[in-house]
Design a protein around this motif. Structure first.
Motif, PDB file in Angstrom:
ATOM      1  N   ARG A 180       0.979  -1.310  -0.032  1.00 35.21           N
ATOM      2  CA  ARG A 180       0.119   0.029   0.218  1.00 35.21           C
ATOM      3  C   ARG A 180       1.060   1.387  -0.007  1.00 35.21           C
ATOM      4  O   ARG A 180       0.321   2.354  -0.226  1.00 35.21           O
ATOM      5  CB  ARG A 180      -1.039  -0.275   1.121  1.00 35.21           C
ATOM      6  CG  ARG A 180      -2.000  -1.068   1.103  1.00 35.21           C
ATOM      7  CD  ARG A 180      -2.861  -1.065   2.534  1.00 35.21           C
ATOM      8  NE  ARG A 180      -2.094  -1.414   3.629  1.00 35.21           N
ATOM      9  CZ  ARG A 180      -2.144  -1.276   4.811  1.00 35.21           C
ATOM     10  NH1 ARG A 180      -3.458  -1.080   5.156  1.00 35.21           N
ATOM     11  NH2 ARG A 180      -1.359  -1.383   5.890  1.00 35.21           N
ATOM     12  N   ALA A 196      -3.004  12.746  -1.478  1.00 29.84           N
ATOM     13  CA  ALA A 196      -3.994  12.595  -0.572  1.00 29.84           C
ATOM     14  C   ALA A 196      -4.069  14.011  -0.215  1.00 29.84           C
ATOM     15  O   ALA A 196      -3.371  14.804   0.110  1.00 29.84           O
ATOM     16  CB  ALA A 196      -3.545  11.800   0.581  1.00 29.84           C
ATOM     17  N   TYR A 200      -1.135  11.869   6.323  1.00 24.97           N
ATOM     18  CA  TYR A 200      -1.209  10.630   7.267  1.00 24.97           C
ATOM     19  C   TYR A 200      -0.910  10.740   8.638  1.00 24.97           C
ATOM     20  O   TYR A 200      -0.062  11.681   9.067  1.00 24.97           O
ATOM     21  CB  TYR A 200      -0.062   9.799   6.417  1.00 24.97           C
ATOM     22  CG  TYR A 200      -0.965   9.207   5.245  1.00 24.97           C
ATOM     23  CD1 TYR A 200      -1.442   7.810   5.001  1.00 24.97           C
ATOM     24  CD2 TYR A 200      -0.489   9.839   3.860  1.00 24.97           C
ATOM     25  CE1 TYR A 200      -1.828   7.435   3.550  1.00 24.97           C
ATOM     26  CE2 TYR A 200      -0.984   9.269   2.722  1.00 24.97           C
ATOM     27  CZ  TYR A 200      -1.784   8.312   2.710  1.00 24.97           C
ATOM     28  OH  TYR A 200      -2.282   7.863   1.272  1.00 24.97           O
ATOM     29  N   SER A 204      -4.853   6.786  12.107  1.00 17.34           N
ATOM     30  CA  SER A 204      -5.391   6.349  10.971  1.00 17.34           C
ATOM     31  C   SER A 204      -4.778   5.745  10.079  1.00 17.34           C
ATOM     32  O   SER A 204      -5.307   5.651   8.895  1.00 17.34           O
ATOM     33  CB  SER A 204      -6.477   7.422  10.821  1.00 17.34           C
ATOM     34  OG  SER A 204      -5.690   8.411  10.530  1.00 17.34           O
ATOM     35  N   GLN A 207      -6.328   2.716   8.085  1.00 14.13           N
ATOM     36  CA  GLN A 207      -7.526   2.848   7.119  1.00 14.13           C
ATOM     37  C   GLN A 207      -7.061   3.982   6.150  1.00 14.13           C
ATOM     38  O   GLN A 207      -7.706   3.899   4.780  1.00 14.13           O
ATOM     39  CB  GLN A 207      -8.558   3.794   8.032  1.00 14.13           C
ATOM     40  CG  GLN A 207      -9.175   2.877   9.392  1.00 14.13           C
ATOM     41  CD  GLN A 207      -8.348   3.010  10.717  1.00 14.13           C
ATOM     42  OE1 GLN A 207      -6.968   3.228  10.519  1.00 14.13           O
ATOM     43  NE2 GLN A 207      -9.062   2.822  11.501  1.00 14.13           N
ATOM     44  N   GLN A 208      -6.216   4.768   6.238  1.00 19.41           N
ATOM     45  CA  GLN A 208      -5.747   5.690   5.171  1.00 19.41           C
ATOM     46  C   GLN A 208      -4.867   4.871   4.037  1.00 19.41           C
ATOM     47  O   GLN A 208      -5.505   5.157   2.838  1.00 19.41           O
ATOM     48  CB  GLN A 208      -4.884   6.762   5.612  1.00 19.41           C
ATOM     49  CG  GLN A 208      -5.509   7.955   6.418  1.00 19.41           C
ATOM     50  CD  GLN A 208      -4.651   8.918   7.106  1.00 19.41           C
ATOM     51  OE1 GLN A 208      -3.810   8.649   7.737  1.00 19.41           O
ATOM     52  NE2 GLN A 208      -4.908  10.125   6.348  1.00 19.41           N
ATOM     53  N   ASP A 210      -5.553   1.575   3.353  1.00 20.85           N
ATOM     54  CA  ASP A 210      -6.647   0.942   2.642  1.00 20.85           C
ATOM     55  C   ASP A 210      -7.224   1.817   1.649  1.00 20.85           C
ATOM     56  O   ASP A 210      -7.756   1.346   0.616  1.00 20.85           O
ATOM     57  CB  ASP A 210      -7.487   0.454   3.674  1.00 20.85           C
ATOM     58  CG  ASP A 210      -6.949  -1.103   4.412  1.00 20.85           C
ATOM     59  OD1 ASP A 210      -5.723  -1.461   4.021  1.00 20.85           O
ATOM     60  OD2 ASP A 210      -7.349  -1.207   5.476  1.00 20.85           O
ATOM     61  N   ALA A 211      -7.773   2.984   2.115  1.00 26.32           N
ATOM     62  CA  ALA A 211      -8.555   3.831   1.033  1.00 26.32           C
ATOM     63  C   ALA A 211      -7.618   4.270   0.171  1.00 26.32           C
ATOM     64  O   ALA A 211      -7.892   4.409  -1.152  1.00 26.32           O
ATOM     65  CB  ALA A 211      -8.820   5.296   2.036  1.00 26.32           C
ATOM     66  N   GLU A 213      -5.371   2.597  -1.378  1.00 26.35           N
ATOM     67  CA  GLU A 213      -5.088   1.392  -2.391  1.00 26.35           C
ATOM     68  C   GLU A 213      -6.516   1.323  -3.105  1.00 26.35           C
ATOM     69  O   GLU A 213      -6.496   1.322  -4.291  1.00 26.35           O
ATOM     70  CB  GLU A 213      -5.049   0.154  -1.318  1.00 26.35           C
ATOM     71  CG  GLU A 213      -5.039  -1.147  -2.269  1.00 26.35           C
ATOM     72  CD  GLU A 213      -4.655  -2.358  -1.571  1.00 26.35           C
ATOM     73  OE1 GLU A 213      -3.800  -3.277  -1.919  1.00 26.35           O
ATOM     74  OE2 GLU A 213      -5.236  -2.486  -0.324  1.00 26.35           O
ATOM     75  N   GLN A 214      -7.798   1.478  -2.491  1.00 25.90           N
ATOM     76  CA  GLN A 214      -8.847   1.314  -3.192  1.00 25.90           C
ATOM     77  C   GLN A 214      -9.175   2.556  -4.140  1.00 25.90           C
ATOM     78  O   GLN A 214      -9.706   2.304  -5.353  1.00 25.90           O
ATOM     79  CB  GLN A 214      -9.932   1.117  -2.263  1.00 25.90           C
ATOM     80  CG  GLN A 214     -10.163  -0.205  -1.428  1.00 25.90           C
ATOM     81  CD  GLN A 214     -10.204  -1.388  -2.411  1.00 25.90           C
ATOM     82  OE1 GLN A 214     -10.729  -1.522  -3.264  1.00 25.90           O
ATOM     83  NE2 GLN A 214      -9.263  -2.318  -2.322  1.00 25.90           N
ATOM     84  N   ASP A 215      -8.622   3.602  -3.434  1.00 25.41           N
ATOM     85  CA  ASP A 215      -8.716   4.875  -4.635  1.00 25.41           C
ATOM     86  C   ASP A 215      -7.991   4.570  -5.815  1.00 25.41           C
ATOM     87  O   ASP A 215      -8.673   4.838  -6.940  1.00 25.41           O
ATOM     88  CB  ASP A 215      -8.184   5.987  -3.884  1.00 25.41           C
ATOM     89  CG  ASP A 215      -8.248   7.261  -4.730  1.00 25.41           C
ATOM     90  OD1 ASP A 215      -9.640   7.919  -5.006  1.00 25.41           O
ATOM     91  OD2 ASP A 215      -7.370   7.878  -5.113  1.00 25.41           O
TER      92      ASP A 215
END
Length: 286
Positions: A180, A196, A200, A204, A207-208, A210-211, A213-215
């Motif tokens: 990630r 972003a 960072y 968090s 979660q950041q 993971d977000a 990666e999906q973004d």
């Protein structure tokens, strides 16, 4: 046998050099550096504690100049950055130079290096703006053959001069192997995962990441299916750093399927072809 005077020889060398630079700057072929630990940065509880920076200046910059667009790309309004805001980023980098993060918690160190990398990239671009690509920046002779300023020492932390590659490949990747990271580090390019809009934070971080990666995986800069040619075009990140995602291309495609970035029918198409591409144009808000 042909003979050359000094002027002709100089012109010939300049021509050869220009061809070399063109091939480096226009192509997507890149040998990614290996993850090789710089032993100095190995975390240790015996290190004198430095105060953990809060990066408020960096957050204010992100709030002011980074804009998200409907196409999923976060763009930076480099042209509007004031001299004061540019200087404040420089001041933050100067303050970071006196910090030694090795005694912090893993999450604190990891977020520090991600934020510092992204801050340094933007500051570097602002130093040379206007430009079309970060790869046009040449800080030293070494830059001529590295497709950009990746190996040039641009900042200092704990008395150690660092390059962008030092942070990514000699600190982050070897100390905290985490695919990630490739989605959190931004290289000021359209093809890169987003810069972003929020810094960072240790509390968090998971979660950041993971977000992030999906973004990226949900954007066609990462995965783009071309049905007419049966070609699955992937970001060159997955080629350059395949070892961080999977052992081979088949496993890489399985990872993308597991993440919901590509469906089962595409992977089972007997005519499937896989290609890699990357857009090095500046992530500018124009």
């Amino acid at each position: 046998m042909a003979t050359f005077n000094i002027r002709q020889l100089t012109q010939l060398l300049a021509f050869i050099l220009s061809l070399t630079l063109l091939s480096l700057s226009s192509g997507n072929v890149q040998a990614a550096p290996k993850a090789e630990l710089w032993a100095f940065w190995q975390p240790t509880s015996g290190t004198v504690q430095s105060a953990v920076p809060q990066f408020q200046t960096w957050q204010r910059f992100l709030d002011t100049y980074v804009k998200d667009y409907a196409d999923g790309l976060n763009r930076v309004d480099y042209a509007s950055v004031t001299a004061t805001d540019k200087q404040q980023l420089k001041q933050l980098l100067n303050e970071i130079s006196a910090i030694d993060p090795r005694g912090w918690s893993p999450a604190e160190q990891k977020t520090f290096w991600i934020n510092t990398y992204n801050l340094a990239v933007v500051s570097l671009v602002l130093d040379h703006y206007p430009l079309e690509s970060i790869r046009d920046i040449r800080l030293s002779f070494k830059s001529l053959f590295n497709g950009g300023p990746w190996e040039d020492k641009y900042l200092t932390v704990a008395g150690q001069e660092l390059s962008l590659n030092d942070i990514e490949h000699r600190i982050l990747r070897p100390i905290w192997p985490d695919r990630r990271l490739h989605f959190a580090l931004n290289c000021a390019s359209i093809g890169c995962p987003n810069l972003a809009t929020d810094i960072y934070q240790p509390e968090s971080l998971e979660q950041q990441l993971d977000a992030a990666e999906q973004d990226f995986l949900n954007n066609n800069r990462a995965v783009f299916w071309q049905p007419r040619s049966k070609t699955l075009q992937l970001s060159s990140i997955f080629d350059w750093y395949q070892i961080d995602f999977a052992g081979n291309e088949v496993q890489l495609l399985n990872y993308l399927q597991q993440q919901g970035a590509v469906n089962h029918e595409i992977l089972n198409d007997p005519q499937l072809k896989v290609s890699y591409d990357y857009d090095w144009n500046l992530n500018i808000d124009s």
